[in-house]
Motif scaffolding. Structure first.
Motif, PDB file in Angstrom:
ATOM      1  N   MET A 293       5.990  30.673   5.418  1.00  0.00           N
ATOM      2  CA  MET A 293       7.385  30.960   5.782  1.00  0.00           C
ATOM      3  C   MET A 293       7.474  32.118   6.764  1.00  0.00           C
ATOM      4  O   MET A 293       8.230  32.065   7.736  1.00  0.00           O
ATOM      5  N   ALA A 294       6.690  33.185   6.503  1.00  0.00           N
ATOM      6  CA  ALA A 294       6.715  34.349   7.403  1.00  0.00           C
ATOM      7  C   ALA A 294       6.262  33.930   8.789  1.00  0.00           C
ATOM      8  O   ALA A 294       6.795  34.384   9.808  1.00  0.00           O
ATOM      9  N   ASN A 295       5.291  33.038   8.824  1.00  0.00           N
ATOM     10  CA  ASN A 295       4.761  32.546  10.087  1.00  0.00           C
ATOM     11  C   ASN A 295       5.813  31.761  10.864  1.00  0.00           C
ATOM     12  O   ASN A 295       5.979  31.929  12.071  1.00  0.00           O
ATOM     13  N   PHE A 296       6.560  30.920  10.156  1.00  0.00           N
ATOM     14  CA  PHE A 296       7.599  30.126  10.817  1.00  0.00           C
ATOM     15  C   PHE A 296       8.797  30.998  11.200  1.00  0.00           C
ATOM     16  O   PHE A 296       9.425  30.777  12.234  1.00  0.00           O
ATOM     17  N   ALA A 297       9.094  31.992  10.325  1.00  0.00           N
ATOM     18  CA  ALA A 297      10.273  32.830  10.559  1.00  0.00           C
ATOM     19  C   ALA A 297      10.165  33.571  11.890  1.00  0.00           C
ATOM     20  O   ALA A 297      11.172  33.837  12.544  1.00  0.00           O
ATOM     21  N   ARG A 298       8.924  33.890  12.290  1.00  0.00           N
ATOM     22  CA  ARG A 298       8.719  34.598  13.549  1.00  0.00           C
ATOM     23  C   ARG A 298       9.243  33.841  14.751  1.00  0.00           C
ATOM     24  O   ARG A 298       9.563  34.417  15.773  1.00  0.00           O
ATOM     25  N   TRP A 299       9.257  32.520  14.647  1.00  0.00           N
ATOM     26  CA  TRP A 299       9.671  31.700  15.787  1.00  0.00           C
ATOM     27  C   TRP A 299      11.188  31.548  15.849  1.00  0.00           C
ATOM     28  O   TRP A 299      11.710  31.010  16.822  1.00  0.00           O
ATOM     29  N   GLU A 300      11.876  32.012  14.810  1.00  0.00           N
ATOM     30  CA  GLU A 300      13.320  31.760  14.758  1.00  0.00           C
ATOM     31  C   GLU A 300      14.101  32.817  15.532  1.00  0.00           C
ATOM     32  O   GLU A 300      13.726  33.983  15.538  1.00  0.00           O
ATOM     33  N   PRO A 301      15.220  32.401  16.143  1.00  0.00           N
ATOM     34  CA  PRO A 301      16.094  33.380  16.799  1.00  0.00           C
ATOM     35  C   PRO A 301      16.863  34.157  15.719  1.00  0.00           C
ATOM     36  O   PRO A 301      16.740  33.861  14.534  1.00  0.00           O
ATOM     37  N   ALA A 302      17.652  35.159  16.161  1.00  0.00           N
ATOM     38  CA  ALA A 302      18.457  35.923  15.213  1.00  0.00           C
ATOM     39  C   ALA A 302      19.401  34.974  14.480  1.00  0.00           C
ATOM     40  O   ALA A 302      19.939  34.040  15.070  1.00  0.00           O
ATOM     41  N   HIS A 303      19.559  35.178  13.180  1.00  0.00           N
ATOM     42  CA  HIS A 303      20.487  34.334  12.420  1.00  0.00           C
ATOM     43  C   HIS A 303      20.968  35.121  11.214  1.00  0.00           C
ATOM     44  O   HIS A 303      20.194  35.834  10.579  1.00  0.00           O
ATOM     45  N   GLY A 304      22.256  34.991  10.915  1.00  0.00           N
ATOM     46  CA  GLY A 304      22.826  35.694   9.767  1.00  0.00           C
ATOM     47  C   GLY A 304      22.553  37.188   9.863  1.00  0.00           C
ATOM     48  O   GLY A 304      22.831  37.818  10.889  1.00  0.00           O
ATOM     49  N   ASP A 305      21.957  37.730   8.812  1.00  0.00           N
ATOM     50  CA  ASP A 305      21.684  39.166   8.777  1.00  0.00           C
ATOM     51  C   ASP A 305      20.346  39.507   9.423  1.00  0.00           C
ATOM     52  O   ASP A 305      19.956  40.672   9.451  1.00  0.00           O
ATOM     53  N   PHE A 306      19.657  38.503   9.885  1.00  0.00           N
ATOM     54  CA  PHE A 306      18.316  38.749  10.403  1.00  0.00           C
ATOM     55  C   PHE A 306      18.336  38.833  11.918  1.00  0.00           C
ATOM     56  O   PHE A 306      18.711  37.872  12.587  1.00  0.00           O
ATOM     57  N   LYS A 307      17.900  39.996  12.427  1.00  0.00           N
ATOM     58  CA  LYS A 307      17.868  40.174  13.871  1.00  0.00           C
ATOM     59  C   LYS A 307      16.636  39.503  14.462  1.00  0.00           C
ATOM     60  O   LYS A 307      15.803  38.988  13.735  1.00  0.00           O
ATOM     61  N   PHE A 308      16.538  39.617  15.800  1.00  0.00           N
ATOM     62  CA  PHE A 308      15.459  38.893  16.470  1.00  0.00           C
ATOM     63  C   PHE A 308      14.077  39.343  16.007  1.00  0.00           C
ATOM     64  O   PHE A 308      13.235  38.531  15.676  1.00  0.00           O
ATOM     65  N   ARG A 309      13.843  40.660  16.015  1.00  0.00           N
ATOM     66  CA  ARG A 309      12.505  41.118  15.609  1.00  0.00           C
ATOM     67  C   ARG A 309      12.521  41.632  14.169  1.00  0.00           C
ATOM     68  O   ARG A 309      12.073  42.739  13.889  1.00  0.00           O
ATOM     69  N   HIS A 310      13.034  40.823  13.283  1.00  0.00           N
ATOM     70  CA  HIS A 310      13.066  41.176  11.862  1.00  0.00           C
ATOM     71  C   HIS A 310      11.624  41.333  11.367  1.00  0.00           C
ATOM     72  O   HIS A 310      10.760  40.539  11.738  1.00  0.00           O
ATOM     73  N   PRO A 311      11.348  42.373  10.557  1.00  0.00           N
ATOM     74  CA  PRO A 311       9.956  42.642  10.154  1.00  0.00           C
ATOM     75  C   PRO A 311       9.434  41.662   9.098  1.00  0.00           C
ATOM     76  O   PRO A 311       9.273  42.017   7.926  1.00  0.00           O
ATOM     77  N   TRP A 312       9.164  40.427   9.501  1.00  0.00           N
ATOM     78  CA  TRP A 312       8.729  39.408   8.544  1.00  0.00           C
ATOM     79  C   TRP A 312       7.395  39.736   7.902  1.00  0.00           C
ATOM     80  O   TRP A 312       7.118  39.366   6.770  1.00  0.00           O
TER      81      TRP A 312
END
Lengths: 480, 480
Positions: A293-312
């Motif tokens: 999940m952390a690996n996939f989350a890196r590819w996602e744009p900002a969404h909801g409370d999570f900014k672009f470079r969220h510390p996954w």
């Protein structure tokens, strides 16, 4: 001969359902071989139908538990129906030079459950295709310059070397985590371009159409997965960590209640304990899903409370700290099932301290779960940590003060012993499970502090909101 | 203006390598902007080259550690070179009606590291293609009967429904474990056949050629992976379980030695302890790889010592039992780092028992590892289990007999206390780590017996050989 007729003349067709129930389908007297065959076939069909039915029920329950799985299936169906329109509309079909197949293929292969996974595959597919395509063209051009005879040899060698190199790159952990699919697509495209280039004359036009259709398929996937009930890998990871914290807190409570409860009560509540057992076992084994999940989350744009470079990446550290606590609970669970009973006086002496420490520890984890859930820094967590640490010291003090009581018991026991009476007191052995529980609780408290540190780092890196009502008290509270 | 010229007139280009070393590449006086640009570019290139070099070194080391990875890459290269011959030889190319692309695609997608994984993909691909192909034809035929206008609607609906159903089936654990790839291929093929059937006139001929090329690609994969340095998933799983047993035994030894050694020695040997730590952490996290290997192993034919219906599922149970022991070691490792020192007299009293129990426990695991390695039932394992159980009882006896010694200490302490002297003795707190270690060792022994049971079941199911030299003594040994 007559004996043969006295064989049991009834036949039962029993069907064993998955839930252990036995259904008797046919109880008939044995007749002709035709009837036997008919009954056999009938039994077989009914057995098959029942198996099919239980399978459907199971599958249906999976969807009912998490309806997003149903929605995902509908999304895949929609995306494929959309892309198949290319075949039916003549203008569209001719626009991509009959390569509509590649769009269908892209949708099937690229559409994943979470948006992050879909984006990972799209980006990997695009990069791999472009890189391999241009390299393939290059090699093809060089091969043509070398003349008709050497051309196949150069192409063969290049395919061999590049395929081997790309395959090897998939063994390297960093490449495996981020570009595994890209490497696969690279090999595929390079082979197709460099080899089929040997045959297809209008290579450039084909490449152009193919890229167009792949891009088309990929964008249909991305749009469908983002617009209709989106499932973000980042959000999933966040919820998983939150859920694991909650499970940890519940398991700890359950474990300690279990230990200090009477054995009889324990047996009655076994069903419930088992539920908790199952729950924390999920925490023990969640490493793999957290990492993907952390690996996939890196590819996602900002969404909801999570900014672009969220510390996954930090989530993985929090997850590891939670698991390290779960290992303690696993051991605790093993130890409390011991048959050695602690002396009641000692147990009563330490019970309050142990229960208090465990409830404060579980409080801290609960507050951590709330911090994660609301994404709001909490100041009261420091109060809870303080309470937990005080409870640790109280437990240690209680352990220090025990001897005076134990001494009395031991003295009595050894006096009895001296009088020649057989005694059954085995002080150190008897306090063993209790000592272990106390020791593991102290260890747990230390490990929970590690979780707190990791969550606080996460809160800083991800810039969690400050809790308004507690912002003043926060300054006055020393960091535990 | 003059100040501007007094700016530091030298520029350094530092390149930070991955190992933390800093390399100063250029120390030159600042010159024209052209020179600056040149230096900047030069630094960039050198930095890139150093990064690339460290990456290559890392990748090379991965291959050197396990040369089979290199061999696998060469195998993939060979298979692709073989299949690409279809393009160069005109007779072969025309034999498959220009569909040679599908053979290349099959090789790229299907060729996996282990034979089991390759077979799993081959069988899934074949089944999925056949099933979806025939279903696609059926739907296509029905659609044609309904007339030109309704045809696209029927096809669209069928694509939507079947794609959604097949996607959902991938969420069902049993399907996911065995037929995940098959479901993907099913969707892909069904879409291609039913949709492109709308365009391609000679559908049957195309399907025939496509099946031929897919079969061809698959057989090249299977032959290459089986003939050249075969890697069996079953063998890998067997070795993994064996290695995990060895790691368990080593970690246990190391842990207990560590605990009873002096603190100073412990700090010096930290590097080694850390190695062990890393090792048992692999055991903690091996569930995923065990499951996938067991899943692939099922598809493999008989090989080496493994018969066709080798009980691969039982390996998962053995693995789970090993992990349950590893959780204990994890907790043990946390507890022994405690700063509380046990009283030396007590420590010396229990040291021998603890070390003996741990060494007997580790002996049992070592013997289990040998049973797995040699696939030979051992009779001496029962002697070892007997010794381990005796050691458990001895430790428990030692714990029973402690009081007399502790009493003396405690009495002295309390006498001192009555005399008004401040004493630092905290008996129960001080024995806490020791009691925990003892308790965990007893727990470990119980869990090791679970491993023994699971391994013995495996030995029965897989019909391990009987050890000839010990076959007599086995009968005389009671099963512990």
């Amino acid at each position: 001969m007559t004996n043969g007729k006295e064989l049991p003349s009834t036949l039962e067709w029993r069907v064993h359902a998955a839930d252990g129930a036995v259904e008797i389908l046919l109880v008939q007297e044995s007749g002709t071989s035709f009837w036997r065959l008919f009954r056999w076939m009938h039994g077989l069909v009914v057995a098959f139908l029942i198996k099919l039915w239980t399978f459907f029920i199971k599958a249906w329950n999976i969807g009912v538990t998490d309806p997003r799985k149903f929605i995902h299936c509908l999304k895949v169906g929609t995306a494929l129906s959309l892309v198949s329109l290319f075949y039916y509309m003549t203008t569209l079909y001719e626009g991509v030079g009959g390569n509509a197949m590649w769009a269908v293929m892209t949708v099937v292969v690229v559409f994943e459950y979470s948006i992050g996974a879909t984006l990972y595959k799209c980006v990997n597919r695009a990069t791999g295709t472009l890189l391999a395509g241009s390299l393939g063209f290059g090699v093809h051009w060089i091969a043509i310059q070398c003349g008709q005879n050497i051309q196949p040899i150069i192409l063969e060698i290049s395919v061999f070397l590049l395929a081997a190199a790309a395959t090897f790159s998939r063994f390297i952990p960093t490449v495996k985590a981020r570009f595994d699919y890209g490497a696969l697509v690279f090999i595929l495209t390079f082979c197709l371009v460099s080899i089929s280039g040997y045959r297809v004359d209008q290579l450039f036009r084909m490449a152009h159409h193919r890229l167009l259709t792949v891009a088309l398929g990929a964008s249909i996937c991305i749009i469908t997965s983002m617009l209709v009930c989106p499932i973000w890998a980042g959000q999933e990871l966040h919820s998983l960590i939150n859920r694991n914290l909650e499970i940890l807190s519940e398991s700890l409570d359950e474990c300690i209640t279990d230990f200090f409860a009477n054995k009889d009560v324990r047996n009655v509540s076994n069903g419930y304990s088992n539920n908790i057992n199952q729950a924390y076992k999920c925490v023990l084994n969640s490493k793999g899903s957290e990492e993907s999940m952390a690996n996939f989350a890196r590819w996602e744009p900002a969404h909801g409370d999570f900014k672009f470079r969220h510390p996954w990446k930090q989530y993985l550290k929090v997850g590891a700290a939670i698991r390290s606590c779960a290992y303690c609970i696993e051991t605790l669970n093993g130890c409390i099932n011991s048959d050695i009973r602690a002396p009641e006086t000692l147990k009563n002496h330490l019970k309050d301290m142990c229960v208090r420490l465990s409830s404060y520890s579980s409080n801290v984890t609960k507050e951590l779960a709330i911090i994660m859930k609301t994404m709001t820094k909490s100041s009261s967590i420091h109060i809870s940590i303080g309470q937990m640490n005080i409870a640790v010291h109280e437990l240690q003090d209680a352990l220090k003060n025990v001897p005076n009581q134990v001494v009395v018991q031991i003295l009595q026991a050894s006096n009895d012993g001296m009088k020649g009476e057989t005694t059954n007191t085995r002080p150190l052995l008897e306090i063993l499970p209790l000592a272990t529980v106390a020791s593991l609780l102290v260890e747990m408290a230390a490990r929970i502090e590690v979780i707190v540190e990791e969550v606080e780092q996460l809160a800083d890196q991800a810039e969690f909101r400050l809790a308004c009502s507690n912002s003043k008290s926060k300054e006055s509270q020393p960091i535990a």
